[in-house]
Write a protein that holds these residues in place. Structure first.
Motif, PDB file in Angstrom:
ATOM      1  N   MET A 129       0.831  -1.200   0.000  1.00  0.00           N
ATOM      2  CA  MET A 129       0.000   0.000   0.000  1.00  0.00           C
ATOM      3  C   MET A 129       0.868   1.254   0.000  1.00  0.00           C
ATOM      4  N   SER A 130       0.369   2.308  -0.606  1.00  0.00           N
ATOM      5  CA  SER A 130       1.077   3.586  -0.596  1.00  0.00           C
ATOM      6  C   SER A 130       0.971   4.209   0.790  1.00  0.00           C
ATOM      7  N   GLN A 131       1.868   5.131   1.069  1.00  0.00           N
ATOM      8  CA  GLN A 131       1.817   5.841   2.350  1.00  0.00           C
ATOM      9  C   GLN A 131       0.512   6.615   2.486  1.00  0.00           C
ATOM     10  N   ALA A 132       0.048   7.193   1.401  1.00  0.00           N
ATOM     11  CA  ALA A 132      -1.208   7.939   1.433  1.00  0.00           C
ATOM     12  C   ALA A 132      -2.377   7.020   1.795  1.00  0.00           C
TER      13      ALA A 132
ATOM     14  N   SER B 138      -1.938  11.642   8.276  1.00  0.00           N
ATOM     15  CA  SER B 138      -1.488  12.132   6.971  1.00  0.00           C
ATOM     16  C   SER B 138      -0.409  11.228   6.382  1.00  0.00           C
ATOM     17  N   GLN B 139      -0.183  11.377   5.095  1.00  0.00           N
ATOM     18  CA  GLN B 139       0.893  10.644   4.414  1.00  0.00           C
ATOM     19  C   GLN B 139       2.232  10.980   5.041  1.00  0.00           C
TER      20      GLN B 139
ATOM     21  N   GLN C 285       2.857  11.792   8.129  1.00  0.00           N
ATOM     22  CA  GLN C 285       2.978  11.089   9.407  1.00  0.00           C
ATOM     23  C   GLN C 285       3.308   9.620   9.179  1.00  0.00           C
ATOM     24  N   VAL C 286       2.717   9.010   8.161  1.00  0.00           N
ATOM     25  CA  VAL C 286       3.040   7.617   7.832  1.00  0.00           C
ATOM     26  C   VAL C 286       4.516   7.514   7.462  1.00  0.00           C
ATOM     27  N   SER C 287       5.009   8.465   6.679  1.00  0.00           N
ATOM     28  CA  SER C 287       6.421   8.473   6.308  1.00  0.00           C
ATOM     29  C   SER C 287       7.309   8.528   7.553  1.00  0.00           C
ATOM     30  N   ARG C 288       6.961   9.382   8.492  1.00  0.00           N
ATOM     31  CA  ARG C 288       7.741   9.503   9.738  1.00  0.00           C
ATOM     32  C   ARG C 288       7.669   8.220  10.558  1.00  0.00           C
ATOM     33  N   LEU C 289       6.476   7.648  10.632  1.00  0.00           N
ATOM     34  CA  LEU C 289       6.312   6.396  11.375  1.00  0.00           C
ATOM     35  C   LEU C 289       7.150   5.275  10.757  1.00  0.00           C
ATOM     36  N   LEU C 290       7.091   5.153   9.433  1.00  0.00           N
ATOM     37  CA  LEU C 290       7.879   4.109   8.763  1.00  0.00           C
ATOM     38  C   LEU C 290       9.375   4.307   8.978  1.00  0.00           C
ATOM     39  N   ARG C 291       9.824   5.544   8.922  1.00  0.00           N
ATOM     40  CA  ARG C 291      11.250   5.820   9.159  1.00  0.00           C
ATOM     41  C   ARG C 291      11.634   5.408  10.575  1.00  0.00           C
ATOM     42  N   SER C 292      10.797   5.729  11.541  1.00  0.00           N
ATOM     43  CA  SER C 292      11.059   5.372  12.931  1.00  0.00           C
ATOM     44  C   SER C 292      11.047   3.851  13.124  1.00  0.00           C
ATOM     45  N   ILE C 293      10.059   3.194  12.559  1.00  0.00           N
ATOM     46  CA  ILE C 293       9.925   1.742  12.690  1.00  0.00           C
ATOM     47  C   ILE C 293      11.112   1.029  12.056  1.00  0.00           C
ATOM     48  N   THR C 294      11.469   1.427  10.829  1.00  0.00           N
ATOM     49  CA  THR C 294      12.577   0.758  10.147  1.00  0.00           C
ATOM     50  C   THR C 294      13.904   1.037  10.857  1.00  0.00           C
ATOM     51  N   SER C 295      14.032   2.207  11.453  1.00  0.00           N
ATOM     52  CA  SER C 295      15.230   2.511  12.228  1.00  0.00           C
ATOM     53  C   SER C 295      15.331   1.589  13.439  1.00  0.00           C
ATOM     54  N   LYS C 296      14.207   1.378  14.139  1.00  0.00           N
ATOM     55  CA  LYS C 296      14.183   0.460  15.285  1.00  0.00           C
ATOM     56  C   LYS C 296      14.551  -0.958  14.855  1.00  0.00           C
ATOM     57  N   LEU C 297      13.981  -1.394  13.728  1.00  0.00           N
ATOM     58  CA  LEU C 297      14.287  -2.733  13.226  1.00  0.00           C
ATOM     59  C   LEU C 297      15.759  -2.874  12.892  1.00  0.00           C
ATOM     60  N   TYR C 298      16.314  -1.885  12.233  1.00  0.00           N
ATOM     61  CA  TYR C 298      17.728  -1.909  11.870  1.00  0.00           C
ATOM     62  C   TYR C 298      18.602  -1.997  13.118  1.00  0.00           C
ATOM     63  N   GLN C 299      18.287  -1.190  14.125  1.00  0.00           N
ATOM     64  CA  GLN C 299      19.066  -1.210  15.363  1.00  0.00           C
ATOM     65  C   GLN C 299      18.964  -2.569  16.054  1.00  0.00           C
TER      66      GLN C 299
END
Length: 79
Positions: free
Chosen positions: A46-49, A58-59, A61-75
């Motif tokens: 699915m698209s961020q929108a 908002s799209q 906010q989804v972008s920010r959430l995904l960045r935060s989530i993927t950063s946590k996963l990477y760490q």
């Protein structure tokens, strides 16, 4: 026979410093909302929108959430 000491329930790997039933670490994607966002983006494609429409944000906010989530996963994976 393969070494299965680091396999948790269902054969999933877990951190060797945690017991097999300790669940995800504090930095893992453990919050159901975060898991749902990851599923919608990377499993459903699915698209961020569209994700934003589904969860009521908002799209951007989804972008920010995904960045935060993927950063946590990477760490978590890097530790």
């Amino acid at each position: 026979m393969p070494d299965r000491r680091h396999l948790g329930f269902g054969g999933r790997a877990h951190h060797p410093d945690r017991g097999p039933h300790d669940g995800p670490g504090p930095d893992a994607v453990a919050v159901p909302r975060e898991r749902e966002i990851v599923r919608m983006r990377f499993v459903e494609g699915m698209s961020q929108a569209r994700i934003g429409e589904c969860i009521g944000v908002s799209q951007m906010q989804v972008s920010r959430l995904l960045r935060s989530i993927t950063s946590k996963l990477y760490q978590e994976l890097a530790s």
